[in-house]
Design an enzyme around this catalytic site. Sequence first.
Site, mmCIF file in Angstrom:
data_model
loop_
_atom_site.group_PDB
_atom_site.id
_atom_site.type_symbol
_atom_site.label_atom_id
_atom_site.label_comp_id
_atom_site.label_asym_id
_atom_site.label_seq_id
_atom_site.Cartn_x
_atom_site.Cartn_y
_atom_site.Cartn_z
ATOM 1 N N HIS A 511 -14.520 -4.629 -0.323
ATOM 2 C CA HIS A 511 -13.235 -4.855 -0.982
ATOM 3 C C HIS A 511 -12.138 -4.078 -0.277
ATOM 4 C CE1 HIS A 511 -12.099 -1.084 -3.029
ATOM 5 N NE2 HIS A 511 -13.396 -0.829 -3.059
ATOM 6 N N CYS A 512 -10.916 -4.522 -0.532
ATOM 7 C CA CYS A 512 -9.743 -3.779 -0.057
ATOM 8 C C CYS A 512 -8.798 -3.695 -1.252
ATOM 9 C CB CYS A 512 -9.112 -4.482 1.147
ATOM 10 S SG CYS A 512 -8.630 -6.183 0.802
ATOM 11 N N ARG A 513 -7.510 -3.910 -1.039
ATOM 12 C CA ARG A 513 -6.600 -3.864 -2.192
ATOM 13 C C ARG A 513 -6.568 -5.210 -2.910
ATOM 14 N NH1 ARG A 513 -1.333 -5.303 -1.943
ATOM 15 N NH2 ARG A 513 -0.141 -4.980 -3.843
ATOM 16 N N GLY A 515 -8.168 -8.253 -1.340
ATOM 17 C CA GLY A 515 -9.219 -9.154 -0.882
ATOM 18 C C GLY A 515 -8.968 -9.751 0.485
#
Length: 566
Positions: A511-513, A515
């Site tokens: 994950h990131c902030r 997607g």
Amino acid sequence: MNKKILIVGGVAGGASAAARLRRLSEEDEIIMFEKGPHVSFSNCALPYHLSGIIDEADKLVLMSPEKFMVQYKIEARVNNEVLSINKEEKYVNIRNLLTGETYKETYDKLVLSPGAKPIVPNIPGIEEVNIFTIRNVVDIDKLNKYVKSLETQHIAVIGGGFIGVEAAENLRDAGYNVSLIEATDQILRPFDYDMVQIFHKEIYDKGINLVVGDKVEKFEKDAVILASGKKINAKVVVMAIGVSPETTLAKDADLEIGETGAIKVDQNYRTNDVDIYAVGDAIEVYNSLTHSMTKLSLAGPAQKQARSVADHINGKKSLNKGYIGSSAIKVFDYNGASTGLNEALINVLNMKIKYDVVRVILTDKVGIMPTSAPMHFKLLYEVPTGKILGAQAIGKGDVTKRIDVIATAIKFGGTIEDLKDLELCYAPPFSTAKDVVNYAGYVGSNLLNGDFKQVNVDLVRGLVEHNAYIIDVRERGEYASGHIKNAVNIPLSEIRDRINEIPKDKPIYLHCRTGQRSYNATLALQNLGFNNVYNITGSFLALSFYEYFNDKAQNREPIVTEYNFR
Ligand code: FAD
């Protein structure tokens, strides 16, 4: 030959039918009966009187009987209730509610648009509290005046549908202590559980006591007692648990009632009597996505049905394509819109349909514009055809534009491939060059092609509890200011150099902030020989919104060290 046309109900459907009927014929005699004192008022704007956004109740009334007569030669008889229909002899019985006089009026064609009435169940102790419902200008004026006269500030709104939420918001904006009580685990059913958490958070943060998953058991003096035993102080109770179609006139006249309990009509909105039509909240309509009959309490469909009826009475044909249900709502600083099917509806109806979901978060305008904000967007499409089934959008910007595009695409049988190709208006104050709608098409077609796999945020708590291997690909500073508790931080910029740290023998969740970066990381890992990699859709932002309200309301241990909502 001129006709005499009677209309029952003088608001959304009734007034629209009357005006269109006049436009199609100057000769016809048109009489509209309304049992209330107003015709053609804005039902949809009623809650906004409670906050003072609409400062005077009179402003809610859009047309007067005098204007109907002067502008359209339509007789609008307010305070006149139609009591019964004699369909054999083609007349109706009416009572003038001011004088008590009853009289008859004959018709050639009769149009029923009596709407729907608020449901007020007989809950024990109901006489102990001041119950209000919101249907018309009289109701809202009464409620507004009553709450203003109170010394106490506590108000309970029961029911988390559109009317309940709008009433709660406007009462809160007016400064009251508001509790919003919903028996099921979420408010606003057109939104799926994962999406609606954004609204739960907003309502909670704005100081409303939002209670979900708890039913009203009984009332006591100035209090609502819930099934959990919780006691909610309330000098005023606004009952907004739903509406039921006004079918008394139709039933008494032996007009056919459909499987949903609303009036049954044909494709031209004609009842089983050829000279009696019915429209609006009182009828059931065909849902072209579920292929079943449904009740749809929305102003747009009521007005369009009214137009079709006027056309049909005047020999004009219009095609009935059925309905998909499109709606919008403002919840404090957030806007939401939805159309078509959602996951909950597919499950409730047990529809045998194979579908997948796109969940993206993009800025609603170019990021450097001062009012740019994340837009949460969820799209459902059929597998393998790619046919669009429904969508939901929530954000601070223009969600309706996006959902209107999807609603149009659904009506035209559009697919996710079509979304990629749509040429939508763009300039920085409005949107991004590739709009969230286009992106949804890209992501959907990547998913359909099997390019990558995803998991939704609702599964992340389970992953954390089972100690799954989660990689946070955001930069170190972002990770430091809040992350999933057992996630490993390997920024996208470092992932290729640190590939040996990543295990190959277990599923990897990235994950990131929002997607997007984790999507890139997902593809990179796949290309580097990892074959059990999942992108967490919506990523940390969606997860923060998804977890927050339940963490607070249930006093639950968060799975993140800090939330991020920006
Ligand atoms: P109505 O517009 O309700 O009109 C029916 C009228 O018939 C009533 O005034 C009633 O008094 C009269 N009547 C009934 N029986 C008789 C009788 N026997 N004799 C004479 N008169 C009779 N929809 C949206 O799409 N968007 C929104 O944002 C939205 N917000 C809403 C907010 C509120 C508070 C409410 C109450 C509704 C809202 N709706 C909204 C729903 C929308 O207003 C209805 O779907 C629409 O008005 C239905 O039109 P109708 O003609 O069937 O009924």
